[in-house]
Scaffold this active site. Structure first.
Site, PDB file in Angstrom:
ATOM      1  N   HIS A  25       0.854  -1.200   0.000  1.00 54.05           N
ATOM      2  CA  HIS A  25       0.000   0.000   0.000  1.00 54.05           C
ATOM      3  C   HIS A  25       0.884   1.242   0.000  1.00 54.05           C
ATOM      4  O   HIS A  25       0.746   2.102   0.880  1.00 54.05           O
ATOM      5  CB  HIS A  25      -0.934   0.046   1.217  1.00 54.05           C
ATOM      6  CG  HIS A  25      -2.125  -0.855   1.106  1.00 54.05           C
ATOM      7  ND1 HIS A  25      -2.846  -1.262   2.204  1.00 54.05           N
ATOM      8  CD2 HIS A  25      -2.736  -1.417   0.035  1.00 54.05           C
ATOM      9  CE1 HIS A  25      -3.841  -2.040   1.808  1.00 54.05           C
ATOM     10  NE2 HIS A  25      -3.797  -2.153   0.496  1.00 54.05           N
ATOM     11  N   HIS A  82     -11.400  -9.767  -6.175  1.00 52.31           N
ATOM     12  CA  HIS A  82     -11.127  -8.435  -5.592  1.00 52.31           C
ATOM     13  C   HIS A  82     -10.094  -7.804  -6.510  1.00 52.31           C
ATOM     14  O   HIS A  82      -9.184  -8.501  -6.984  1.00 52.31           O
ATOM     15  CB  HIS A  82     -10.612  -8.620  -4.167  1.00 52.31           C
ATOM     16  CG  HIS A  82      -9.926  -7.436  -3.559  1.00 52.31           C
ATOM     17  ND1 HIS A  82     -10.443  -6.164  -3.618  1.00 52.31           N
ATOM     18  CD2 HIS A  82      -8.766  -7.331  -2.848  1.00 52.31           C
ATOM     19  CE1 HIS A  82      -9.630  -5.339  -2.982  1.00 52.31           C
ATOM     20  NE2 HIS A  82      -8.600  -6.016  -2.514  1.00 52.31           N
ATOM     21  N   GLU A  84      -8.057  -4.889  -6.269  1.00 54.69           N
ATOM     22  CA  GLU A  84      -6.925  -4.052  -5.914  1.00 54.69           C
ATOM     23  C   GLU A  84      -5.735  -4.529  -6.768  1.00 54.69           C
ATOM     24  O   GLU A  84      -5.675  -5.686  -7.204  1.00 54.69           O
ATOM     25  CB  GLU A  84      -6.618  -4.191  -4.414  1.00 54.69           C
ATOM     26  CG  GLU A  84      -5.689  -3.119  -3.898  1.00 54.69           C
ATOM     27  CD  GLU A  84      -5.669  -3.027  -2.376  1.00 54.69           C
ATOM     28  OE1 GLU A  84      -6.258  -3.878  -1.708  1.00 54.69           O
ATOM     29  OE2 GLU A  84      -5.037  -2.068  -1.863  1.00 54.69           O
ATOM     30  N   ASP A  86      -2.810  -5.531  -6.420  1.00 56.81           N
ATOM     31  CA  ASP A  86      -1.979  -6.693  -6.098  1.00 56.81           C
ATOM     32  C   ASP A  86      -2.595  -7.997  -6.607  1.00 56.81           C
ATOM     33  O   ASP A  86      -1.902  -9.008  -6.690  1.00 56.81           O
ATOM     34  CB  ASP A  86      -1.680  -6.786  -4.598  1.00 56.81           C
ATOM     35  CG  ASP A  86      -2.909  -6.713  -3.728  1.00 56.81           C
ATOM     36  OD1 ASP A  86      -3.863  -6.002  -4.084  1.00 56.81           O
ATOM     37  OD2 ASP A  86      -2.924  -7.372  -2.677  1.00 56.81           O
ATOM     38  N   HIS A 149     -11.712  -6.369   2.050  1.00 55.72           N
ATOM     39  CA  HIS A 149     -11.769  -5.047   2.625  1.00 55.72           C
ATOM     40  C   HIS A 149     -12.118  -3.943   1.619  1.00 55.72           C
ATOM     41  O   HIS A 149     -12.009  -2.768   1.968  1.00 55.72           O
ATOM     42  CB  HIS A 149     -10.408  -4.728   3.274  1.00 55.72           C
ATOM     43  CG  HIS A 149      -9.292  -4.611   2.268  1.00 55.72           C
ATOM     44  ND1 HIS A 149      -8.482  -3.513   2.222  1.00 55.72           N
ATOM     45  CD2 HIS A 149      -8.891  -5.401   1.259  1.00 55.72           C
ATOM     46  CE1 HIS A 149      -7.605  -3.659   1.240  1.00 55.72           C
ATOM     47  NE2 HIS A 149      -7.832  -4.796   0.651  1.00 55.72           N
ATOM     48  N   ASP A 169      -8.484 -11.613   0.306  1.00 56.25           N
ATOM     49  CA  ASP A 169      -7.686 -11.019   1.383  1.00 56.25           C
ATOM     50  C   ASP A 169      -8.049 -11.579   2.766  1.00 56.25           C
ATOM     51  O   ASP A 169      -7.232 -11.538   3.696  1.00 56.25           O
ATOM     52  CB  ASP A 169      -7.858  -9.499   1.399  1.00 56.25           C
ATOM     53  CG  ASP A 169      -7.045  -8.812   0.307  1.00 56.25           C
ATOM     54  OD1 ASP A 169      -6.008  -9.349  -0.102  1.00 56.25           O
ATOM     55  OD2 ASP A 169      -7.457  -7.718  -0.131  1.00 56.25           O
ATOM     56  N   TYR A 197      -1.717  -8.441   9.806  1.00 55.48           N
ATOM     57  CA  TYR A 197      -2.528  -8.238   8.596  1.00 55.48           C
ATOM     58  C   TYR A 197      -3.931  -7.798   8.983  1.00 55.48           C
ATOM     59  O   TYR A 197      -4.475  -6.827   8.441  1.00 55.48           O
ATOM     60  CB  TYR A 197      -2.566  -9.556   7.815  1.00 55.48           C
ATOM     61  CG  TYR A 197      -3.207  -9.481   6.456  1.00 55.48           C
ATOM     62  CD1 TYR A 197      -2.438  -9.381   5.302  1.00 55.48           C
ATOM     63  CD2 TYR A 197      -4.593  -9.536   6.318  1.00 55.48           C
ATOM     64  CE1 TYR A 197      -3.030  -9.331   4.054  1.00 55.48           C
ATOM     65  CE2 TYR A 197      -5.189  -9.488   5.080  1.00 55.48           C
ATOM     66  CZ  TYR A 197      -4.408  -9.383   3.945  1.00 55.48           C
ATOM     67  OH  TYR A 197      -4.995  -9.327   2.710  1.00 55.48           O
ATOM     68  N   HIS A 230      -3.107 -14.023   0.037  1.00 53.42           N
ATOM     69  CA  HIS A 230      -1.752 -13.719   0.530  1.00 53.42           C
ATOM     70  C   HIS A 230      -1.362 -14.769   1.565  1.00 53.42           C
ATOM     71  O   HIS A 230      -2.173 -15.125   2.425  1.00 53.42           O
ATOM     72  CB  HIS A 230      -1.679 -12.348   1.209  1.00 53.42           C
ATOM     73  CG  HIS A 230      -2.035 -11.200   0.329  1.00 53.42           C
ATOM     74  ND1 HIS A 230      -1.212 -10.743  -0.670  1.00 53.42           N
ATOM     75  CD2 HIS A 230      -3.125 -10.400   0.310  1.00 53.42           C
ATOM     76  CE1 HIS A 230      -1.765  -9.711  -1.276  1.00 53.42           C
ATOM     77  NE2 HIS A 230      -2.937  -9.477  -0.707  1.00 53.42           N
TER      78      HIS A 230
HETATM   79 FE1  FEO Z   1      -6.900  -5.771  -1.024  1.00 48.95          FE
HETATM   80 FE2  FEO Z   1      -4.541  -8.060  -1.368  1.00 48.95          FE
HETATM   81  O1  FEO Z   1      -5.574  -6.637  -1.915  1.00 48.95           O
END
Ligand code: FEO
Length: 401
Positions: A25, A82, A84, A86, A149, A169, A197, A230
């Site tokens: 981030h 999701h 984002e 990543d 999230h 996530d 996390y 992750h």
């Molecule tokens: Fe919210 Fe691992 O991206």
């Protein structure tokens, strides 16, 4: 990890392990044990799906390795749980090869993908309960998980292989490992990363976490594996991480007091240490930890605060305010939306001494109940001032009972 790794007979991990990642981030979140961007290739009897991709800098590597595992044309659908960067960062490179392949995602997911990549791909919008038939009597069921999230987040449940929850996530850890499963890594360090996390990414969304975990438990689905996006896959003692999520989401607090301070010429540090002595002498069994906000990793401090029942914040007064390090940290604490924690404030000063009152306002704004007006010391604390700080600590401990 280099090549694809087999999870079950028909599911392979095709993600990227990023041992070098130290910040996530931007500069917001430290990831001192690296991370991974987990993507999964699921081969059903009649349909093969790819679940999520990896971060953009690894897009070519990801697609090249995926090609070693499968002819990309055989991928029937890309499931974007999701979006984002990543997880969606390799989409452009992937879709260049398979531009017509449907992308299954939530309505918010489509908007986010369009907003990020400005492409008119073949989107298939899904909602909770929608299924993708994989053949052989098996399917993937989508479960929207908004604000876990991001608003686009969804989980996917595969009813083969004893039941597999792909949780994106949720249940993740920024934890690089050459091993795939939780029972193959040192539990304590991995669980510490799971808590960090949660504290740094999911804490602001605790009510949604509680609702979603309860909703999934109420479905009574068999779950043999939880595959997050992750870190390691949960294969052993799944109930442990589920119980932790229930605990962490419900005003979590261990018997710990975290004292966070900044100091210019050590006066505020001396106060912090005296307050700690006072608390320890009066509250046996309470863990008391001290952190210099200017020196310690900010995300580790936030994790300690998340872990604590009480937080005490100190800063010298500088330029009619408080220190830079404390300001940044308190802004992050405000964002965590912590519940049912108590706090106190302290600091040294030379003339005006506004910081303590201002820190009290910051704690209140962060939802932390400030127990009193705090304690200030003029210039360098002498023995009497340090004794007053110890007494203040004892008094604070009394308010914890
Ligand atoms: Fe919210 Fe691992 O991206």
């Amino acid at each position: 990890m280099g090549m694809a790794k087999r999870i079950t007979e028909n599911i392979s991990w095709v993600g990227k392990t990023d041992w070098e990642l130290k910040m996530f981030h931007g500069n917001e979140l430290s990831t001192r044990r690296g991370s991974s961007y987990n993507a999964y290739l699921l081969r059903g009897a009649s349909k093969t799906v790819l679940i999520d991709t990896v971060w953009g800098p690894y897009d070519r590597e990801f697609v090249a390795r995926l090609k070693q595992e499968i002819d990309l044309g055989q991928i029937d659908a890309v499931i974007m749980q999701h979006n984002e960067s990543d997880h969606s960062g390799a989409l452009v490179e992937l879709m260049r090869a398979i531009p017509d392949t449907p992308i299954y995602c939530t309505a918010k997911g489509e908007a986010i993908i369009r907003g990020h990549y400005h492409q008119d791909w073949n989107f298939v919008k899904v909602k909770t309960g929608d299924k993708l038939d994989l053949g052989g009597g098996e399917s993937l069921t989508f479960i929207e998980a908004p604000m876990l999230h991001w608003p686009d987040t969804m989980f996917s449940y595969y009813d083969g292989c004893g039941g597999i929850l792909f949780s994106n996530d949720g249940f993740g850890q920024h934890y690089a490992s050459e091993s795939l499963f939780n029972d193959e890594v040192p539990e304590a360090e991995m669980m510490a990363e799971a808590e960090k996390y949660y504290a740094n990414i999911l804490a602001p969304f605790c009510p949604m976490v509680t609702r979603k975990v309860k909703e999934i438990l109420a479905m009574n689905l068999p779950i043999a594996l939880i595959c997050p996006s992750h870190g390691v896959i949960w294969r052993k003692d799944l109930e442990k991480i589920i119980e932790k999520y229930i605990l962490w989401a419900d005003a979590y607090a261990e018997n710990q007091v975290t004292i966070v301070y900044d100091t210019m010429w050590n006066s505020t540090r001396l106060m912090a240490e005296a307050i700690a002595r006072g608390i320890t002498s009066a509250a046996h069994g309470t863990a008391v930890k001290l952190f210099n906000a200017a020196k310690e990793d900010k995300n580790d401090i936030l994790t300690e605060i998340f872990h604590s029942r009480a937080v005490i914040v100190g800063s010298p007064t500088i330029n009619n305010g408080y220190s830079y390090a404390i300001a940044g940290l308190m802004e992050m604490v405000r964002g965590m939306k912590l519940k049912k924690k108590v706090g106190a404030v302290f600091g040294s000063y030379g003339w005006s001494g506004e910081a303590v009152k201002q820190l009290s306002a910051l704690l209140t704004e962060a939802g932390i109940t400030v127990v009193d007006e705090g304690i200030r010391t003029l210039w360098v604390p002498d023995e009497a001032a340090l004794a007053a700080c110890e007494e203040y600590g004892r008094g604070f401990a009394g308010k914890l009972q």
